[in-house]
Design an enzyme around this catalytic site. Structure first.
Site, PDB file in Angstrom:
ATOM      1  N   LYS A  41      58.434 -35.809  13.752  1.00 26.91           N
ATOM      2  CA  LYS A  41      59.591 -35.416  14.553  1.00 26.91           C
ATOM      3  C   LYS A  41      60.306 -34.228  13.922  1.00 26.91           C
ATOM      4  O   LYS A  41      60.921 -33.430  14.629  1.00 26.91           O
ATOM      5  CB  LYS A  41      60.546 -36.589  14.749  1.00 26.91           C
ATOM      6  N   SER A  42      60.180 -34.063  12.606  1.00 26.03           N
ATOM      7  CA  SER A  42      60.799 -32.912  11.950  1.00 26.03           C
ATOM      8  C   SER A  42      60.157 -31.611  12.409  1.00 26.03           C
ATOM      9  O   SER A  42      60.845 -30.640  12.750  1.00 26.03           O
ATOM     10  CB  SER A  42      60.675 -33.041  10.426  1.00 26.03           C
ATOM     11  N   ARG A  48      61.804 -28.623  15.203  1.00 22.36           N
ATOM     12  CA  ARG A  48      61.834 -27.199  14.862  1.00 22.36           C
ATOM     13  C   ARG A  48      61.032 -26.383  15.878  1.00 22.36           C
ATOM     14  O   ARG A  48      61.459 -25.304  16.294  1.00 22.36           O
ATOM     15  CB  ARG A  48      61.296 -27.003  13.437  1.00 22.36           C
ATOM     16  N   ARG A  87      79.735 -38.388  11.375  1.00 21.01           N
ATOM     17  CA  ARG A  87      78.861 -37.610  10.495  1.00 21.01           C
ATOM     18  C   ARG A  87      79.349 -36.160  10.449  1.00 21.01           C
ATOM     19  O   ARG A  87      79.443 -35.494  11.481  1.00 21.01           O
ATOM     20  CB  ARG A  87      77.408 -37.683  10.984  1.00 21.01           C
ATOM     21  N   GLN A 102      69.619 -29.814   7.034  1.00 16.66           N
ATOM     22  CA  GLN A 102      69.559 -29.492   8.457  1.00 16.66           C
ATOM     23  C   GLN A 102      70.557 -28.406   8.838  1.00 16.66           C
ATOM     24  O   GLN A 102      70.315 -27.638   9.777  1.00 16.66           O
ATOM     25  CB  GLN A 102      69.794 -30.748   9.298  1.00 16.66           C
ATOM     26  N   SER A 115      67.021 -31.954  -0.065  1.00 17.19           N
ATOM     27  CA  SER A 115      65.852 -31.889   0.830  1.00 17.19           C
ATOM     28  C   SER A 115      65.315 -30.471   1.001  1.00 17.19           C
ATOM     29  O   SER A 115      65.033 -30.023   2.112  1.00 17.19           O
ATOM     30  CB  SER A 115      66.205 -32.482   2.206  1.00 17.19           C
ATOM     31  N   ASP A 167      64.543 -39.507   2.237  1.00 17.17           N
ATOM     32  CA  ASP A 167      64.124 -40.487   3.247  1.00 17.17           C
ATOM     33  C   ASP A 167      63.106 -41.483   2.700  1.00 17.17           C
ATOM     34  O   ASP A 167      62.784 -42.477   3.370  1.00 17.17           O
ATOM     35  CB  ASP A 167      63.538 -39.778   4.468  1.00 17.17           C
TER      36      ASP A 167
END
Length: 414
Positions: free
Chosen positions: A22-23, A27, A99, A147, A173, A289
């Protein structure tokens, strides 16, 4: 729905199907949207997060709600800000409104964006009036979320002056930023990156056409199952030369006695060995993660651990550090947390014959990382098991194919 999980009656042998990354998918969708490509033109992950992204990109509505899809919130905020004439309010669920998104909004405003908060300063929902962005040189706090950086990078080629980002602080990350840069380069972007500065020149994208890899984050749960079951697991679709940071699971988990062998460049076989280490000490700032997967695996195999670099876990779908401490406690493991650390010294107590149901806190990774604990606690209850649809909708079906028995459970609502 709450479920009870029972382990296979025979030695586990599994060849589960993995979802697409999904990453990478998210993108690809942003890059191709900038190129004017339909969101459905490429094969992408079929999960809640990607569906939220596609729905938003295809929508012409004035208000868009992306639910709990954090990546979509960050990436779409940047995308809509760079789309002249697009006027939109973007919102999410209750957790999304907690968030922080302030560092990204501040950076976009420094590039010329027009964004206002409609409720609480620094948090969604946001009202965005799209316009041509000037770009230039900015400094961004890189300790909070990669992100934010990726969102800025992907729209940088269409800024009037391109963009130079100075990354301030210990980076979280970094492999996800490197993934973004690689995919941008594959789509024609011109970038120069050092440890703390990234420059993107103004240029024209072309559509991203490479195939999306299978998801290494999803694969990590099968590494966990292989490690604690002493069974055999074969995984297809993973890239041996992956651009996904979570491919690091294949090396980190060796400390638990799990080895692997590449059958081909996209198929890996997992084989437990008796060569477990005395403890696992790891900096997970590049791969936070994986913390839940590794923590549960180590506890079940009685391998003390200390993980650092986990500051970003507090702003995920839940505060994952606190959630891990609570739910591992139900299984009898006394885990210590710090601002960016998770430690288990081997301390344990007897929680009783049947632990309390595992809460998932609306977090897909809590559900999937604790599910394999049913190998040690037959009949383990996982609450709100449907949260796995966020990234791996077929996870429970694949568990059943591997021999696990899953039944609907009834628990007190509290």
């Amino acid at each position: 729905m709450d479920i009870r999980i029972y382990p296979p009656e025979e030695m586990l042998e599994a060849s589960p199907a993995l979802p697409l990354s999904k990453s990478q998918s998210n993108r690809l969708l942003i890059i191709n949207a900038i190129c004017g490509m339909p969101a459905t033109a490429a094969k992408t992950a079929e999960c809640d997060d990607t569906k939220a992204m596609i729905a938003a990109l295809e929508s012409g509505a004035d208000t868009i709600n992306i639910g709990g899809a954090g990546t979509a919130m960050r990436f779409l905020t940047a995308y809509f800000a760079a789309m002249p004439g697009r006027d939109v309010t973007i919102d999410g669920d209750d957790r999304m409104r907690q968030r922080p998104i302030g560092p990204l909004v501040d950076a976009l405003r420094a590039c010329g964006a027009e964004i206002t908060y409609t409720r609480t300063e620094g948090f969604p929902p946001l009202h965005i009036s799209g316009r041509r962005l000037t770009g230039g040189t900015i400094t961004v706090d890189s300790t909070v979320s990669s992100q934010f950086i990726s969102a800025l990078l992907m729209i940088a080629p269409i800024m009037d002056n391109g963009l130079t980002i100075h990354l301030d602080g210990q980076q979280s990350s970094r492999p996800y930023i490197d993934m973004t840069l690689q995919m941008m380069a594959d789509a024609g972007a011109e970038t120069v990156a050092t440890d703390d500065t990234i420059t993107v020149r103004k240029t024209s994208y072309r559509p991203y056409t490479r195939e999306v890899e299978a998801d290494w984050s999803a694969a990590s749960y099968w590494f966990e199952i292989a490690a604690i079951s002493s069974g055999s697991v074969s995984l297809k679709g993973l890239s041996r030369k992956s651009i996904q940071g979570d491919s690091r699971i294949s090396e980190l988990i060796k400390a638990t006695g799990l080895d692997h062998c590449w059958v081909s460049d996209n198929e890996i076989e997992l084989t437990p060995t008796p060569d477990a280490g005395a403890r696992l000490i790891a900096d997970l700032s590049d791969t936070p993660d994986l913390a839940q997967t590794l923590a549960v695996t180590c506890c079940l195999l009685s391998i003390p651990f200390r993980f650092t670099g986990l500051q970003s876990l507090k702003i995920k779908e839940t505060d994952r550090l606190t959630a891990l401490q609570s739910e591992l406690g139900k299984l009898g493991f006394i885990v210590e947390t710090g601002p960016d650390t998770l430690t288990w010294q081997g301390a344990a107590y007897n929680p009783g014959e049947e632990p309390d149901a595992i809460d998932t806190y609306g977090d897909h990774r809590m559900a999937m990382s604790f599910a394999p604990a049913a190998l040690f606690f037959p009949g383990l209850t996982i609450k709100n098991a449907g949260v796995t649809s966020k990234s791996y909708p077929e996870f429970w079906n694949e568990l059943q194919k591997a021999g696990f028995r899953i039944e609907e459970a009834w628990t007190d609502p509290e």
